[in-house]
Design an enzyme around this catalytic site. Structure first.
Site, short mmCIF file in Angstrom:
data_model
loop_
_atom_site.label_atom_id
_atom_site.label_comp_id
_atom_site.label_asym_id
_atom_site.label_seq_id
_atom_site.Cartn_x
_atom_site.Cartn_y
_atom_site.Cartn_z
N TYR A 1 21.73 9.60 -16.38
CA TYR A 1 22.63 9.60 -15.21
C TYR A 1 24.05 10.01 -15.56
O TYR A 1 24.93 9.89 -14.73
CB TYR A 1 22.72 8.20 -14.60
CG TYR A 1 21.42 7.50 -14.32
CD1 TYR A 1 20.59 7.92 -13.28
CD2 TYR A 1 21.03 6.41 -15.08
CE1 TYR A 1 19.40 7.26 -13.02
CE2 TYR A 1 19.84 5.75 -14.83
CZ TYR A 1 19.03 6.19 -13.79
OH TYR A 1 17.86 5.53 -13.54
N PRO B 1 19.22 -8.36 -5.18
CA PRO B 1 20.16 -7.83 -6.17
C PRO B 1 19.55 -7.76 -7.57
O PRO B 1 18.78 -8.64 -7.96
CB PRO B 1 21.30 -8.86 -6.15
CG PRO B 1 20.64 -10.14 -5.76
CD PRO B 1 19.51 -9.75 -4.83
N GLY C 1 21.73 -3.46 -4.46
CA GLY C 1 22.59 -2.29 -4.52
C GLY C 1 24.06 -2.52 -4.81
O GLY C 1 24.80 -1.56 -5.07
N ARG D 1 21.23 -5.24 -10.50
CA ARG D 1 22.34 -4.90 -11.38
C ARG D 1 23.49 -5.91 -11.30
O ARG D 1 24.06 -6.29 -12.33
CB ARG D 1 22.86 -3.52 -11.02
CG ARG D 1 23.85 -2.95 -12.01
CD ARG D 1 24.53 -1.68 -11.47
NE ARG D 1 23.65 -0.77 -10.81
CZ ARG D 1 23.10 0.31 -11.37
NH1 ARG D 1 23.38 0.62 -12.61
NH2 ARG D 1 22.30 1.10 -10.67
N TYR E 1 18.90 -2.27 -16.36
CA TYR E 1 18.33 -0.95 -16.59
C TYR E 1 18.59 -0.47 -18.02
O TYR E 1 18.77 0.72 -18.26
CB TYR E 1 18.85 0.06 -15.54
CG TYR E 1 18.64 -0.45 -14.12
CD1 TYR E 1 17.36 -0.57 -13.59
CD2 TYR E 1 19.72 -0.86 -13.33
CE1 TYR E 1 17.17 -1.09 -12.32
CE2 TYR E 1 19.53 -1.36 -12.05
CZ TYR E 1 18.24 -1.47 -11.55
OH TYR E 1 18.05 -1.98 -10.29
N ARG F 1 20.57 5.39 -19.96
CA ARG F 1 21.47 5.64 -18.82
C ARG F 1 22.49 6.77 -19.07
O ARG F 1 22.70 7.59 -18.20
CB ARG F 1 22.18 4.35 -18.38
CG ARG F 1 21.21 3.23 -17.97
CD ARG F 1 21.89 2.10 -17.23
NE ARG F 1 22.27 2.50 -15.90
CZ ARG F 1 23.47 2.81 -15.52
NH1 ARG F 1 24.48 2.70 -16.37
NH2 ARG F 1 23.71 3.22 -14.31
N CYS G 1 15.78 12.91 -31.98
CA CYS G 1 15.88 14.36 -32.10
C CYS G 1 15.99 15.04 -30.74
O CYS G 1 15.06 15.70 -30.28
CB CYS G 1 14.68 14.89 -32.87
SG CYS G 1 14.56 14.07 -34.45
N GLU G 2 17.07 14.82 -30.07
CA GLU G 2 17.37 15.43 -28.77
C GLU G 2 18.88 15.55 -28.67
O GLU G 2 19.60 14.59 -29.02
CB GLU G 2 16.94 14.50 -27.61
CG GLU G 2 15.49 14.20 -27.51
CD GLU G 2 14.73 15.14 -26.58
OE1 GLU G 2 15.36 15.96 -25.87
OE2 GLU G 2 13.50 15.05 -26.59
N1 LLP Z 1 15.45 -3.28 -4.13
C1 LLP Z 1 14.84 -2.09 -4.22
C2 LLP Z 1 13.81 -1.74 -3.26
C3 LLP Z 1 15.23 -1.19 -5.24
O1 LLP Z 1 14.64 0.00 -5.31
C4 LLP Z 1 16.24 -1.56 -6.16
C5 LLP Z 1 16.64 -0.66 -7.23
C6 LLP Z 1 16.81 -2.83 -6.03
C7 LLP Z 1 16.40 -3.66 -4.99
C8 LLP Z 1 17.86 -3.34 -6.97
O2 LLP Z 1 19.02 -2.58 -6.86
P1 LLP Z 1 20.34 -3.04 -7.64
O3 LLP Z 1 20.84 -4.32 -7.03
O4 LLP Z 1 19.98 -3.21 -9.07
O5 LLP Z 1 21.28 -1.91 -7.44
N2 LLP Z 1 17.85 2.89 -13.18
C9 LLP Z 1 19.01 3.08 -12.31
C10 LLP Z 1 18.97 2.19 -11.11
C11 LLP Z 1 17.69 2.32 -10.28
C12 LLP Z 1 17.66 1.41 -9.10
C13 LLP Z 1 16.32 1.40 -8.49
N3 LLP Z 1 16.14 0.51 -7.40
C14 LLP Z 1 20.27 2.90 -13.16
O6 LLP Z 1 20.15 2.66 -14.36
O7 LLP Z 1 21.38 3.02 -12.64
#
Ligand code: LLP
Length: 416
Positions: free
Chosen positions: A316, A274, A239, A276, A373, A312, A344-345
């Site tokens: 979002y 982690p 996160g 992202r 992502y 994205r 086409c959107e």
């Molecule tokens: N662990 C779990 C259980 C998760 O659901 C996620 C992400 C992570 C770890 C990794 O989180 P990160 O460190 O990447 O924040 N598609 C969206 C983001 C979706 C995140 C889903 N879960 C975007 O493009 O912003």
């Protein structure tokens, strides 16, 4: 270290000029910097060095085998959410003992495959799932190592689509019901309770929500111990945010400094998930300007990458910086444009009302911070082959996924 510097007026990935790369592999192309991947993984390792820990890279952020293998060789485990991600992680050389399996909808087949791979831990998200996992493990004559994903009910203060730790979210077991669920798990013969897990959301730019959530998990772990349920691993999820525009997310070191006192007191192995923050700023989407289209209202820059390549912005309302590959363009007057793709959107845009230095047809643009992502959320909408993926290491590059062909796209279909 700057992973995408201008050198001799050319935007580069490490030491590879993107102009030369585009000539060699075509556009659109995802380009990843190996040094950036390793640097962010290493920042986690250094930040948590004082306690036993394992970084389980969240495969969903970027599941390319070349990316996974790079991280696995540097000691990362994997956080997976499907049988497909298990397959990829194993193919990339991640040992089963470094894999954790999260997700609200694991099937029996996926559980079986993960048990056969002898993974480190299942993060279980409901009591129904506990019972199914218990059955599957007993059928295989084994015990499944489990943690319960507890929903700590804190507000991560992020985009609603990527907030997961709120009471109203589908994820995890509500905090108030956690003890009961743990008691049930401890009584099931096919399960071995080994951990506690949380994940409150993605692209978090403040430390407070992490601190609050970890404090709640720590309190739970202490209560469990009083009930003779010995939790040896605490998974604090992923996160941590990255900078797309002007965000100032905590560094790995700041994140660890906040959490270490509470975690070290527990005497557990800490697992991290982690995604992202490992790959986000390690990749760009390289695209070429097809047309300039000027109407009375607007100027459109039509490029060869589209929402099917990077969803994205459409999904979002995400903001990605766009840089010209030719640095000399930066000397030109700035204009306000929409950067759009061929799909086409009306939702097919990479940037809206963006101030960009004037670009011409044929110019190359880099959509920055597209490593996480990006490719993984791409699709074949409008029968567009998915982009090539390239991993750069110093002055060398490797095509880690070739561009899809039309043949690839219809493979598996039948003309009646
Ligand atoms: N662990 C779990 C259980 C998760 O659901 C996620 C992400 C992570 C770890 C990794 O989180 P990160 O460190 O990447 O924040 N598609 C969206 C983001 C979706 C995140 C889903 N879960 C975007 O493009 O912003």
């Amino acid at each position: 270290m700057e992973h995408f510097p201008y050198r001799n007026f050319d935007l580069c990935c490490e030491r590879v000029p993107l102009r030369a790369l585009a000539a060699a592999v075509g556009t659109p192309a995802y380009v990843y910097a190996k040094s950036a991947l390793l640097e962010s993984l290493d920042a986690y390792h250094r930040a948590f060095a004082a306690i036993p820990h394992l970084v389980c890279y969240s495969v969903k952020a970027n599941s390319n085998l070349g990316v996974l293998a790079t991280l696995a060789r540097a000691g990362a485990g994997a956080d997976i959410v499907s049988g497909g991600e298990l397959y990829r992680a194993r193919r990339a050389g991640v040992p089963g003992t470094r894999i954790i399996f999260s997700g609200v909808g694991k099937t029996r087949e996926e559980m079986r495959a993960a048990l056969e791979a002898e993974i480190l831990m299942f993060n279980v998200e409901s009591r129904s799932e506990l019972r199914v996992l218990d059955e599957v493990a007993r059928e295989l004559g084994t015990r499944a190592p489990v943690a319960l994903r507890v929903n700590p009910d804190v507000d991560p203060q992020t985009h609603p689509y990527i907030a997961t730790g709120l009471r109203t979210s589908k994820f995890g077991i509500p905090y108030a019901e956690a003890l009961e669920a743990y008691d049930e798990a401890a009584g099931l013969k096919g399960l071995e309770v080994v951990g506690a897990d949380m994940h409150i959301g993605s692209q978090l730019t403040k430390t407070t929500p992490f601190g609050d959530a970890v404090a709640r998990i720590a309190a739970l772990v202490k209560t469990l111990r009083e009930r003779s349920i010995d939790v040896r691993m605490v998974d604090i999820g992923g996160g941590l945010g990255v900078r797309y525009r002007d965000e100032v997310p905590p560094t790995q070191a700041q994140y660890a400094t906040l959490l270490l006192p509470v975690l070290s007191e527990l005497g557990v192995t800490v697992l991290l998930e982690p995604g992202r923050s490992i790959v986000g700023n390690a990749g760009v989407l390289l695209t070429r300007v097809l047309y300039r289209k000027e109407t009375r209202e607007k100027t459109f820059i039509v490029v060869d990458a589209a929402m099917n390549d990077l969803i994205r912005p459409a999904f979002y309302d995400a903001w990605h910086e766009i840089r010209p590959v030719d640095e000399a363009r930066l000397g030109r007057p700035v204009e306000r444009v929409d950067v759009v793709g061929p799909v086409c959107e009306s939702g097919d845009f990479l940037a809206k009302d963006r101030e960009l230095a004037e670009s011409e047809e044929g110019d190359l643009l880099a959509v920055m911070s597209a490593g996480a992502y990006g490719f993984v959320m791409s699709s074949n909408y409008n029968t567009r082959p998915r982009a090539v993926e390239v991993l750069v290491d110093g002055d060398r590059y490797t095509i880690v996924r070739r561009r899809e062909t039309y043949e690839d796209l219809v493979a598996g279909e039948t003309v009646l």
